[in-house]
Write an enzyme that holds these catalytic residues in place. Structure first.
Site, PDB file in Angstrom:
ATOM      1  N   SER A   1      44.187  -5.071  83.114  1.00  0.00           N
ATOM      2  CA  SER A   1      44.924  -5.935  84.239  1.00  0.00           C
ATOM      3  C   SER A   1      44.831  -5.361  85.728  1.00  0.00           C
ATOM      4  O   SER A   1      44.997  -4.107  86.072  1.00  0.00           O
ATOM      5  CB  SER A   1      46.476  -5.481  83.837  1.00  0.00           C
ATOM      6  OG  SER A   1      47.047  -5.719  82.709  1.00  0.00           O
TER       7      SER A   1
ATOM      8  N   GLU B   1      47.109  -3.042  90.497  1.00  0.00           N
ATOM      9  CA  GLU B   1      47.261  -1.880  89.689  1.00  0.00           C
ATOM     10  C   GLU B   1      45.867  -1.214  89.881  1.00  0.00           C
ATOM     11  O   GLU B   1      45.976   0.152  89.461  1.00  0.00           O
ATOM     12  CB  GLU B   1      47.369  -2.575  88.287  1.00  0.00           C
ATOM     13  CG  GLU B   1      47.869  -1.390  87.305  1.00  0.00           C
ATOM     14  CD  GLU B   1      48.176  -1.861  85.979  1.00  0.00           C
ATOM     15  OE1 GLU B   1      47.791  -1.129  84.840  1.00  0.00           O
ATOM     16  OE2 GLU B   1      48.912  -2.852  85.919  1.00  0.00           O
TER      17      GLU B   1
ATOM     18  N   ARG C   1      54.083   1.805  86.656  1.00  0.00           N
ATOM     19  CA  ARG C   1      52.610   2.015  87.009  1.00  0.00           C
ATOM     20  C   ARG C   1      52.349   2.939  88.149  1.00  0.00           C
ATOM     21  O   ARG C   1      51.642   2.887  88.982  1.00  0.00           O
ATOM     22  CB  ARG C   1      52.171   0.781  87.359  1.00  0.00           C
ATOM     23  CG  ARG C   1      51.913  -0.559  86.079  1.00  0.00           C
ATOM     24  CD  ARG C   1      51.310   0.452  84.914  1.00  0.00           C
ATOM     25  NE  ARG C   1      51.537  -0.597  83.995  1.00  0.00           N
ATOM     26  CZ  ARG C   1      52.565  -0.809  82.987  1.00  0.00           C
ATOM     27  NH1 ARG C   1      53.537   0.346  82.998  1.00  0.00           N
ATOM     28  NH2 ARG C   1      52.769  -1.498  82.015  1.00  0.00           N
TER      29      ARG C   1
END
Length: 338
Positions: free
Chosen positions: A238, A334, A164
């Site tokens: 998420s 995130e 990520r």
């Protein structure tokens, strides 16, 4: 191009949070983007690039010129017997691009079906799901310098992809507008069905020999069963990354928490699902007024309507603290806080 003042960004972020841009403009081409970046009237004005708004949490108004690039296009630039190269505009909706590949039997991103956001945001975040990351299929990324309007092509290596992560979130943060990317897809793909519930879902669908479309359909079914539709309940998917912890720490935790899932990343690291940690800490389904944690997926923080970004941020900090106390694991967001 029309530059607007005091522009509401509520419909441009999937949390559906109210935030006001001091100035706002939509750029429909690289030429329009370059024009606004080089315009001497706006040269000294702070700039903020907003794509699909699927990975941002607005906690304030944006005192800047918000540039919303909507550069479109999917072009086949090369192919051979096994592969096809597609150049895609950064303003294309990611899922629409995935569906384009599924319909043409181009394999490699079917596991990334239904991820919200744009193609331009995908390499910045190195999006991933169900055993696949965008770095697996990307060849290069095109961008325009916010400072001087110069075009630049970044190779896969120059993008410095991580979990990520990419160079666009680190060394080159806020320095480039990603205008497009080139992907290499397979005409004879090896399907990835071993991660999560994919194989189980295919079996439930009575699919013994899956195609690219079957895998995509299974992923969509899984995501729709677990994740709320942002059009119905505000969310950014998420909220936290799945933490990677030392193998020794994972082994010790398993002695206390026998059911703790984990995926081996390397000889030294194990990835633990953040959603499981949050659920075990008692947050799944928690609600506080207009905000909360989704009832089916603890990894998703939600705005039920009229919520405040600072309240969501505060809730995220409480969740992090409780997981740290219970498991000794630090969660990292995130989602980008603005």
């Amino acid at each position: 191009m029309q530059i607007q003042s005091n522009f509401s960004l509520r419909h441009l972020n999937t949390f559906g949070l109210e935030s006001e841009a001091r100035y706002f403009v939509e750029a429909r081409s690289i030429e329009e983007l370059t024009e606004i970046l080089l315009d001497p009237v706006w040269k000294q004005t702070a700039k903020f690039i907003l794509g699909g708004g699927s990975n941002v949490l607005f906690t304030r108004n944006v005192d800047a010129l918000v540039i919303h690039p909507v550069i479109k296009g999917i072009e086949k630039i090369k192919e051979d017997d096994d592969r096809v190269w597609l150049k895609v505009g950064g303003g294309e909706v990611w899922h629409d691009f995935v569906m384009h590949c599924v319909e043409n039997n181009y394999g490699g991103i079917e596991n990334l079906s239904l991820i919200p956001g744009t193609v331009g945001a995908a390499p910045m975040q190195n999006i991933g799901a169900y055993g696949v990351e965008i770095k697996d299929v990307i060849e290069s990324v095109e961008g325009v310098s916010i400072q001087n309007g110069q075009k630049r092509t970044f190779s896969k290596e120059e993008c410095q992809f991580g979990y990520r992560e990419s160079v666009f979130k680190r060394a080159l943060k806020d320095q480039y507008v990603i205008t497009g990317a080139t992907f290499v897809l397979s005409k004879n793909p090896v399907l990835n069905v071993g991660y999560g519930d994919v194989k189980k879902t295919l079996e439930e669908m009575n699919v013994a020999s899956p195609t690219i479309r079957d895998v995509s359909d299974a992923i969509i079914k899984i995501r729709q069963s677990k994740l709320p539709d942002p059009a119905q309940i505000g969310n950014a998917g998420s909220f936290f990354k799945n933490p990677e912890i030392p193998s020794g720490q994972y082994a010790e935790l398993k002695e206390t928490f026998a059911e703790m899932p984990g995926y081996v990343v390397s000889a030294e690291k194990v990835k633990v699902p953040a959603g499981w940690l949050i659920e075990q800490a008692g947050w799944k389904g928690y609600r506080r007024g207009a905000i909360g944690v989704h009832e089916r997926q603890a990894l998703v923080l939600v705005n039920y309507g009229g919520g405040n970004g600072n309240d969501i941020k505060a809730l995220a900090e409480e969740i992090k603290a409780s997981v740290s106390v219970k498991f000794g694991i630090d969660l990292n967001a995130e989602v980008n806080f603005i």
